[in-house]
Design a protein around this motif. Structure first.
Motif, PDB file in Angstrom:
ATOM      1  N   ILE A   1       0.824  -1.210   0.000  1.00  0.00           N
ATOM      2  CA  ILE A   1       0.000   0.000   0.000  1.00  0.00           C
ATOM      3  C   ILE A   1       0.863   1.267   0.000  1.00  0.00           C
ATOM      4  O   ILE A   1       0.728   2.110   0.888  1.00  0.00           O
ATOM      5  CB  ILE A   1      -0.952   0.001   1.211  1.00  0.00           C
ATOM      6  CG1 ILE A   1      -0.189  -0.295   2.514  1.00  0.00           C
ATOM      7  CG2 ILE A   1      -2.085  -0.995   1.012  1.00  0.00           C
ATOM      8  CD1 ILE A   1      -1.024  -0.107   3.761  1.00  0.00           C
ATOM      9  N   PRO A   2       1.725   1.425  -0.987  1.00  0.00           N
ATOM     10  CA  PRO A   2       2.582   2.611  -0.976  1.00  0.00           C
ATOM     11  C   PRO A   2       1.789   3.916  -1.034  1.00  0.00           C
ATOM     12  O   PRO A   2       2.167   4.908  -0.399  1.00  0.00           O
ATOM     13  CB  PRO A   2       3.446   2.436  -2.236  1.00  0.00           C
ATOM     14  CG  PRO A   2       2.655   1.509  -3.111  1.00  0.00           C
ATOM     15  CD  PRO A   2       1.964   0.582  -2.165  1.00  0.00           C
ATOM     16  N   TYR A   3       0.684   3.924  -1.793  1.00  0.00           N
ATOM     17  CA  TYR A   3      -0.100   5.155  -1.904  1.00  0.00           C
ATOM     18  C   TYR A   3      -0.778   5.512  -0.580  1.00  0.00           C
ATOM     19  O   TYR A   3      -0.968   6.692  -0.273  1.00  0.00           O
ATOM     20  CB  TYR A   3      -1.134   5.028  -3.018  1.00  0.00           C
ATOM     21  CG  TYR A   3      -0.525   4.925  -4.391  1.00  0.00           C
ATOM     22  CD1 TYR A   3       0.246   5.967  -4.912  1.00  0.00           C
ATOM     23  CD2 TYR A   3      -0.691   3.792  -5.160  1.00  0.00           C
ATOM     24  CE1 TYR A   3       0.822   5.880  -6.162  1.00  0.00           C
ATOM     25  CE2 TYR A   3      -0.111   3.683  -6.421  1.00  0.00           C
ATOM     26  CZ  TYR A   3       0.643   4.733  -6.917  1.00  0.00           C
ATOM     27  OH  TYR A   3       1.221   4.639  -8.163  1.00  0.00           O
ATOM     28  N   ASP A   4      -1.148   4.505   0.184  1.00  0.00           N
ATOM     29  CA  ASP A   4      -1.729   4.790   1.492  1.00  0.00           C
ATOM     30  C   ASP A   4      -0.711   5.442   2.418  1.00  0.00           C
ATOM     31  O   ASP A   4      -1.045   6.345   3.196  1.00  0.00           O
ATOM     32  CB  ASP A   4      -2.257   3.500   2.132  1.00  0.00           C
ATOM     33  CG  ASP A   4      -3.678   3.187   1.705  1.00  0.00           C
ATOM     34  OD1 ASP A   4      -4.137   3.815   0.730  1.00  0.00           O
ATOM     35  OD2 ASP A   4      -4.326   2.317   2.319  1.00  0.00           O
ATOM     36  N   TRP A   5       0.529   4.984   2.346  1.00  0.00           N
ATOM     37  CA  TRP A   5       1.569   5.607   3.169  1.00  0.00           C
ATOM     38  C   TRP A   5       1.806   7.043   2.731  1.00  0.00           C
ATOM     39  O   TRP A   5       2.007   7.936   3.578  1.00  0.00           O
ATOM     40  CB  TRP A   5       2.866   4.800   3.091  1.00  0.00           C
ATOM     41  CG  TRP A   5       2.784   3.477   3.779  1.00  0.00           C
ATOM     42  CD1 TRP A   5       2.759   2.244   3.202  1.00  0.00           C
ATOM     43  CD2 TRP A   5       2.708   3.265   5.187  1.00  0.00           C
ATOM     44  NE1 TRP A   5       2.665   1.263   4.157  1.00  0.00           N
ATOM     45  CE2 TRP A   5       2.629   1.855   5.389  1.00  0.00           C
ATOM     46  CE3 TRP A   5       2.686   4.100   6.289  1.00  0.00           C
ATOM     47  CZ2 TRP A   5       2.537   1.282   6.658  1.00  0.00           C
ATOM     48  CZ3 TRP A   5       2.589   3.528   7.567  1.00  0.00           C
ATOM     49  CH2 TRP A   5       2.528   2.149   7.730  1.00  0.00           C
ATOM     50  N   VAL A   6       1.793   7.271   1.422  1.00  0.00           N
ATOM     51  CA  VAL A   6       1.938   8.648   0.925  1.00  0.00           C
ATOM     52  C   VAL A   6       0.772   9.501   1.415  1.00  0.00           C
ATOM     53  O   VAL A   6       0.958  10.640   1.880  1.00  0.00           O
ATOM     54  CB  VAL A   6       1.999   8.652  -0.616  1.00  0.00           C
ATOM     55  CG1 VAL A   6       1.927  10.083  -1.150  1.00  0.00           C
ATOM     56  CG2 VAL A   6       3.263   7.966  -1.099  1.00  0.00           C
TER      57      VAL A   6
END
Length: 819
Positions: free
Chosen positions: A495-500
């Motif tokens: 979930i890279p976009y969630d971390w961003v």
């Protein structure tokens, strides 16, 4: 001041009109952008791509990729589309759709509350193509959801921009968006804030009590007419608690308290009157339905087992942690635990049942509102109410003992869906708290210590949530392999976009909070607009990909096999041979329940949240053992679905099914699913499905002579409408005229225009159906559906409408008199 600078009366009026119409136009534009694929591209807001997994549509829906299988979203195309289409067709023909002849061998239709026939916005479906009406329906209710929340917050004296923010949070929260393609959810929940607003005006302001009472009652009635009774119950719960809170504020004034109690009771009573035309038939059906069971301890454990799991609280911060249905690199893997053979088994959950996300900045603003609401020197009772409402919703969603009060204390509550659906009140409470928090931020921002404590508490909560995830995934359980549950590190890496989003949200919030702390009044507007823009961007980024859209041609295409049935079936039925359903992957099924309604084909099977229990008992006689070795017409995954699985059952002739419909013979699942009839399949040029002619089937309308030596005469249809069937028969002897449509309270019969009782046929003819006794001679027999529950409800609803019209005319007279 120069004369030119003084606003004219006309100019003030124009500004007021602008301020009145700006919020609904703003929310309409937001909804249009959110639904851009259906607003501007020409797609339809239906999950019709899911049909591409099911025969016979597999041969007609060709796409590069189909949306992942989602058993809840399936209802949007398998239930709501056929229902809305049937209702519109029936109304256009000049009839009320009180009865549905196309599923379950006939079943009540208005009594299914989700048909929502009398809900005014559903009038869109009558003149318009059904696919376009679905697009407009979603657009309308997203607009109303935001606008009504805005009106409520303005009534509570929030600023304009804070109110706009609250409306955006509620309308585009994960809960609303996840359920958006099941229209009764949003159509019901969008009225919550308006109900609360009108109750506030009724009990706390000095506006005309008659007007306030009728407007509050009207909003309650519309909420109940919208179709989803479980969600409406949560709305009534919030309204009751809100009324109680407002009454407590006037408890020290006996006269005012008595008046307020009477007014609030009058509003709820008026709302009940307005929805009686829908509610009374539903209550009658629920008493006779397959769900009419006693609340038990085992049933309660099963009910709360499907609740929000503690590890899923992490989706407050990382909405895609448990996966989703649109990212192939992060498929949905959320699970709950179920006991089986003295062991815990992981079973697929559903993202819609656990939708918590409200945005990062709104969550921080809500936390600020909680902080301020709990300070003695600035105790805010309105904010405190929504804090308690949010806590109540979260505790009930988690399946705590609070649920037992409702499960055992309210008849029929145990038959409702997941306890986590109360998260709709969580979304509303956080939306209101976020609006309060923005006003606090702009009016009296917290000091450095409070800001640091606020962020520290939220980060600690986030750390605790991650710990719960790590614990839930630390020990693999049975079912993990089937669901492809990742390890803890894999879940976080997907979930890279969630971390961003999370990092950007916290950083931007910290900047805005710090600027508010140091601000001058000149930058307040910029800060508020920035909060609004960040919130919209966050929620749209998260929400837009969730609901799949489809090309119009994908919505129930007519395949060659369907055309053959339409040309040859006549007044009889079809017998689709289905056996399995699935929550995890597309099931091997053919022409699944309710699909035949679209083509106006009568079907033995059906799928509905409420249907008569006698039909279920009849269908069980056609059942084959499921994976648990139990012969049940309903698959274990979906108790609201009824299959007729065995076309060689002794009672097959009684169904009046002329054709059995099966998977194509080249389908790998054919042998496991299909128990073929004894007759060979028909040779068709198409490969979309397999058809069998059932030569042993009895006619749907037939005469059974008392003299078995005589041939039974044919029966002629004079009318075959949803709520009226008229037959002609020439009987040489006395006997029974049998109509193989389900009998149900409200059906009446006449023979040659004389009322006669409806009898139960012999078991060999299907005791589920209707029969009348005839003497020798020529007869015209009419069956008419006139349920007393509907008639009484109609009179009550008309009474409520008269009250509304009377009060409106009085207000109109007063306004003209004062002009």
């Amino acid at each position: 001041m120069p004369h030119a600078a003084v606003p004219s009366r006309q100019g003030v009026a124009r500004l007021n009109k602008f301020s009145i119409w700006f919020p609904p136009v703003f929310y309409l534009l937001l909804a249009a952008v959110f639904l851009y694929r259906t607003t501007f591209v020409g797609d339809v807001f239906l999950p019709a791509g899911l049909l591409g997994y099911i025969a016979p549509y597999q041969t007609a829906i060709h796409a590069h990729s189909l949306p992942p299988w989602n058993p809840l979203r399936w209802d949007g195309i398998a239930q709501f589309y056929p229902w809305r289409l049937f209702a519109a067709r029936t109304v256009r023909s000049g009839l009320l759709p009180l009865w549905n002849p196309y599923q379950f061998c006939g079943a009540p239709f208005v009594a299914n509350s989700q048909s929502a026939v009398f809900y005014p916005p559903n009038l869109l479906f009558d003149p318009l193509p059904t696919t376009i009406a679905f697009n407009l329906n979603a657009l309308l209710h997203l607009t109303l959801c935001g606008w009504f929340t805005y009106l409520f917050l303005k009534q509570l004296r929030c600023s304009t921009l804070s109110s706009l923010l609250g409306g955006c949070v509620y309308a585009y929260s994960a809960w609303q968006v996840q359920w958006l393609q099941l229209p009764t959810f949003l159509a019901t929940s969008c009225w919550f804030p308006l109900v609360l607003r009108q109750l506030y005006r009724l009990l706390r302001t000095h506006s005309a009590p008659g007007t306030s009472l009728t407007s509050a009652g009207a909003s309650i009635g519309l909420m109940l007419l919208a179709g989803h009774l479980q969600i409406a119950f949560y709305g009534l719960l919030a309204a009751s608690l809100w009324s109680l809170a407002l009454l407590i504020r006037t408890a020290n004034e006996r006269k005012a308290l008595g008046r307020s109690i009477a007014l609030s009771a009058g509003a709820f009573l008026l709302g009940g009157l307005l929805c009686a035309v829908q509610l009374l038939p539903t209550l009658e059906l629920s008493r006779l339905s397959h769900r009419a069971t006693q609340a038990t301890t085992a049933g309660y454990q099963e009910y709360v087992g499907y609740a929000l799991q503690p590890y899923e609280l992490t989706t407050l911060f990382l909405p895609n942690l448990t996966g989703n249905d649109y990212d192939p690199q992060n498929h949905y893997w959320g699970f709950y635990l179920q006991s089986a053979a003295n062991a815990l088994v992981a079973v697929r959950h559903n993202a819609a049942e656990t939708a918590l996300y409200v945005g990062i900045l709104p969550l921080l603003l809500a936390a600020l509102a909680v902080y301020r609401a709990l300070q003695r020197q600035s105790l805010n009772y309105r904010a405190l109410f929504f804090v308690l409402l949010a806590v109540l919703a979260l505790l009930m969603a988690l399946g705590t003992p609070l649920d037992a009060l409702f499960y055992f204390g309210i008849p029929g509550f145990g038959a409702s869906g997941s306890p986590a659906r109360i998260l709709v009140l969580w979304a509303l409470a956080i939306a209101c708290l976020a609006a309060f928090g923005l006003d606090y931020l702009l009016e009296s921002p917290p000091n450095k210590r409070a800001l640091l404590a606020l962020f520290a508490v939220l980060l600690a909560g986030f750390g605790l949530c991650l710990f719960l995830v790590s614990q839930a995934l630390s020990v693999p359980l049975p079912g993990f392999d089937l669901l492809h549950v990742p390890t803890f590190s894999q879940a976080l890496s997907r979930i890279p976009y969630d971390w961003v989003r999370l990092g950007a949200g916290f950083i931007l919030a910290a900047v805005l909070f710090w600027q508010a702390h140091r601000r001058s009044k000149s930058v307040s507007f910029t800060l508020a607009v920035s909060c609004l823009a960040i919130t919209i961007a966050d929620l749209f980024w998260t929400g837009i990909p969730i609901n799949p859209v489809a090309r119009p041609a994908w919505v129930y295409p007519r395949t060659p096999g369907i055309r053959y049935l339409q040309a040859h079936l006549g007044h009889e039925r079809i017998f689709p041979i289905n056996r399995f359903w699935s929550l995890d992957h597309p099931p091997p099924a053919v022409l699944p329940p309710n699909g035949a309604m679209v083509y106006q084909l009568r079907d033995v099977q059906g799928y509905d949240s409420l249907f008569p229990g006698q039909l279920k008992a009849y269908a069980d006689q056609f059942a084959r053992p499921n994976r648990f070795g139990v012969s049940d017409a309903s698959p274990p995954e979906v108790g609201n679905m009824v299959f007729f699985q065995n076309p060689n059952a002794p009672l097959l002739p009684t169904t009046s099914a002329r054709y059995a419909v099966a998977l194509p013979t080249d389908n790998p699942a054919f042998a496991n699913v299909t128990l073929p009839p004894s007759t060979p399949p028909l040779s068709l040029s198409s490969n979309d499905l397999t058809l069998y002619l059932l030569s042993s089937a009895l006619p749907r309308a037939r005469f059974l002579s008392d003299n078995p030596k005589l041939l039974n005469p044919p029966v002629t249809y004079l009318q075959d409408l949803p709520t009226r069937v008229v037959l002609r028969v020439t009987a040489l002897t006395s006997g029974l005229l049998i109509l193989a449509d389900e009998n149900y309270p409200g059906w009446e019969a006449t023979v040659d225009k004389q009322p006669v009782p409806i009898l139960t046929p012999p078991a060999s003819q299907g005791s589920l159906f209707r029969a009348v006794r005839l003497a020798p001679g020529n007869h015209i027999v009419a069956f008419q559906f006139q349920p007393s529950s509907f008639n009484i409800g109609l009179y009550l609803s008309l009474t409520g409408l008269l009250i509304l019209c009377w009060e409106s005319s009085k207000n109109l007279f007063r306004s003209r008199k004062t002009m």
